[in-house]
Scaffold this motif. Structure first.
Motif, short mmCIF file in Angstrom:
data_model
loop_
_atom_site.label_atom_id
_atom_site.label_comp_id
_atom_site.label_asym_id
_atom_site.label_seq_id
_atom_site.Cartn_x
_atom_site.Cartn_y
_atom_site.Cartn_z
N GLN A 31 0.83 -1.21 0.00
CA GLN A 31 0.00 0.00 0.00
C GLN A 31 0.87 1.26 0.00
N GLU A 32 1.94 1.25 0.81
CA GLU A 32 2.86 2.39 0.84
C GLU A 32 3.52 2.61 -0.50
N LEU A 33 3.88 1.51 -1.16
CA LEU A 33 4.50 1.61 -2.48
C LEU A 33 3.54 2.21 -3.50
N GLU A 34 2.29 1.81 -3.41
CA GLU A 34 1.28 2.34 -4.33
C GLU A 34 1.07 3.84 -4.11
N VAL A 35 1.01 4.25 -2.84
CA VAL A 35 0.87 5.67 -2.52
C VAL A 35 2.06 6.46 -3.05
N SER A 36 3.27 5.92 -2.84
CA SER A 36 4.48 6.59 -3.31
C SER A 36 4.49 6.76 -4.82
N GLU A 37 4.08 5.72 -5.53
CA GLU A 37 4.06 5.77 -6.99
C GLU A 37 3.03 6.77 -7.49
N ASN A 38 1.86 6.81 -6.85
CA ASN A 38 0.82 7.76 -7.27
C ASN A 38 1.24 9.20 -7.01
N LEU A 39 1.87 9.45 -5.86
CA LEU A 39 2.35 10.80 -5.56
C LEU A 39 3.44 11.21 -6.54
N SER A 40 4.33 10.29 -6.87
CA SER A 40 5.40 10.60 -7.83
C SER A 40 4.82 10.95 -9.19
N ARG A 41 3.78 10.24 -9.58
CA ARG A 41 3.15 10.51 -10.88
C ARG A 41 2.53 11.90 -10.90
N ILE A 42 1.81 12.26 -9.84
CA ILE A 42 1.15 13.56 -9.80
C ILE A 42 2.17 14.69 -9.73
N VAL A 43 3.20 14.52 -8.88
CA VAL A 43 4.22 15.56 -8.72
C VAL A 43 5.02 15.73 -10.02
N SER A 44 5.29 14.63 -10.71
CA SER A 44 6.00 14.72 -11.99
C SER A 44 5.18 15.51 -13.01
N ILE A 84 -2.87 24.68 -11.63
CA ILE A 84 -3.99 24.71 -10.69
C ILE A 84 -4.74 23.39 -10.71
N ALA A 85 -4.99 22.85 -11.90
CA ALA A 85 -5.71 21.59 -12.02
C ALA A 85 -4.93 20.44 -11.37
N THR A 86 -3.62 20.41 -11.57
CA THR A 86 -2.80 19.33 -11.01
C THR A 86 -2.65 19.47 -9.50
N VAL A 87 -2.57 20.68 -8.99
CA VAL A 87 -2.53 20.89 -7.54
C VAL A 87 -3.83 20.40 -6.90
N ALA A 88 -4.95 20.61 -7.58
CA ALA A 88 -6.23 20.11 -7.08
C ALA A 88 -6.22 18.59 -6.98
N GLU A 89 -5.66 17.94 -8.00
CA GLU A 89 -5.55 16.48 -7.98
C GLU A 89 -4.64 16.02 -6.85
N LEU A 90 -3.52 16.72 -6.68
CA LEU A 90 -2.58 16.38 -5.62
C LEU A 90 -3.22 16.56 -4.24
N ALA A 91 -3.93 17.67 -4.06
CA ALA A 91 -4.57 17.96 -2.78
C ALA A 91 -5.61 16.90 -2.43
N GLN A 92 -6.40 16.49 -3.41
CA GLN A 92 -7.44 15.50 -3.17
C GLN A 92 -6.84 14.15 -2.76
N TYR A 93 -5.77 13.76 -3.43
CA TYR A 93 -5.17 12.46 -3.13
C TYR A 93 -4.34 12.50 -1.85
N GLY A 145 -3.73 30.81 -2.13
CA GLY A 145 -4.49 29.64 -1.72
C GLY A 145 -5.86 29.59 -2.34
N GLU A 146 -6.50 30.75 -2.45
CA GLU A 146 -7.82 30.83 -3.09
C GLU A 146 -7.72 30.49 -4.58
N LEU A 147 -6.67 30.97 -5.23
CA LEU A 147 -6.49 30.69 -6.64
C LEU A 147 -6.24 29.20 -6.88
N LEU A 148 -5.45 28.58 -6.00
CA LEU A 148 -5.15 27.15 -6.11
C LEU A 148 -6.26 26.28 -5.53
N GLN A 149 -7.19 26.93 -4.81
CA GLN A 149 -8.30 26.21 -4.17
C GLN A 149 -7.80 25.19 -3.16
N VAL A 150 -6.82 25.61 -2.36
CA VAL A 150 -6.30 24.77 -1.28
C VAL A 150 -6.23 25.60 -0.01
#
Length: 252
Positions: A31-44, A84-93, A145-150
């Motif tokens: 599970q930790e490996l999956e989380v790490s891979e998903n975060l790496s994908r979004i951050v990339s 902005i769209a990718t930060v929203a995805e990152l924030a949600q996950y 923060g308002e612009l990024l919606q976080v």
């Protein structure tokens, strides 16, 4: 009389370690490996959008004042909006997991996102109906923060948010870029912009002096802002000697 051997039965020794321990570790490790891979994908993905925004922003050093609005519109469309769209995805996950366990994965990327937003807004981009874009406008951390919606600087819950440190580090980054623009704007025939940048960087450095900063990376980055101040002051001094800007305007 012949003796008769009695067959002996052997019993398996009880296991020393409960196998369920390793099953638990295996499951949670995967599970930790999956989380790490998903975060790496979004951050990339976020870093790619940042690179596009930074690439467009680098063109500002060779863009005359008249064509700047068109460039800023392109920066917002191709760079800022995807950020902005990718930060929203990152924030949600990322909000599904402990913030301080993973925040080192995206902190640098968030600094770069904020710096591209701050610089674009300062140059007159990212205007709204209620607040049109204007040269020299510095967005507050709450506005970013308002612009990024976080959320910003969360203290009451464990979730993704924009930190004060990320905002301050982004401010030091735009000082470097603006000091470079101050020199290039002279060659573009816009000494007025150089004067405005000089005033802004001085005010920003004065504001940094009010902060109680620890002796860490933020402190070092803030100390480096004084070199940007000196660099722009040298340009203003040279322009004043050459009579290209009035002395009163330079001092202001």
């Amino acid at each position: 009389m012949a003796s008769q051997d009695t067959p002996m039965t052997t019993q398996a020794a009880p296991a020393m370690i409960d196998p369920s321990i390793f099953e638990y570790l295996k499951t949670h490790g995967e599970q930790e490996l999956e989380v790490s891979e998903n975060l790496s994908r979004i951050v990339s993905s976020l870093n790619r959008h940042v690179a596009i925004a930074q690439g467009h922003l680098s063109r500002i050093h060779a863009t005359p004042n008249a064509t700047r609005p068109a460039l800023l519109a392109q920066i917002e469309k191709d760079g800022i909006q995807p950020e902005i769209a990718t930060v929203a995805e990152l924030a949600q996950y990322a909000s599904k997991f402990p913030y301080y366990k993973h925040n080192g994965r995206w902190s640098r990327a968030m600094q770069n996102v904020v710096s591209t937003i701050l610089l674009t807004a300062w140059l007159g981009g990212l205007g709204t109906e209620t607040r049109p874009g204007e040269l020299g406008r510095l967005l507050t951390i709450d506005e970013v923060g308002e612009l990024l919606q976080v959320p910003v600087n969360l203290k009451d819950r464990d979730a993704f948010h924009l930190t004060i440190e990320e905002y301050l580090l982004a401010l030091t980054e735009i000082c470097d870029e603006l000091s470079r623009l101050a020199m290039n704007s002279v060659t573009l025939g816009d000494p007025e912009l150089t004067v405005r940048i000089s005033s802004f960087i001085k005010d920003l450095f004065a504001g940094f002096q009010l902060l109680n900063l620890k002796n860490d990376i933020l402190r070092k980055r803030v100390d480096s802002v004084k070199y940007s101040v000196k660099k722009v002051e040298d340009v203003i001094y040279d322009l004043t000697l050459r009579g290209l800007i009035p002395k009163v305007e330079a001092s202001a």
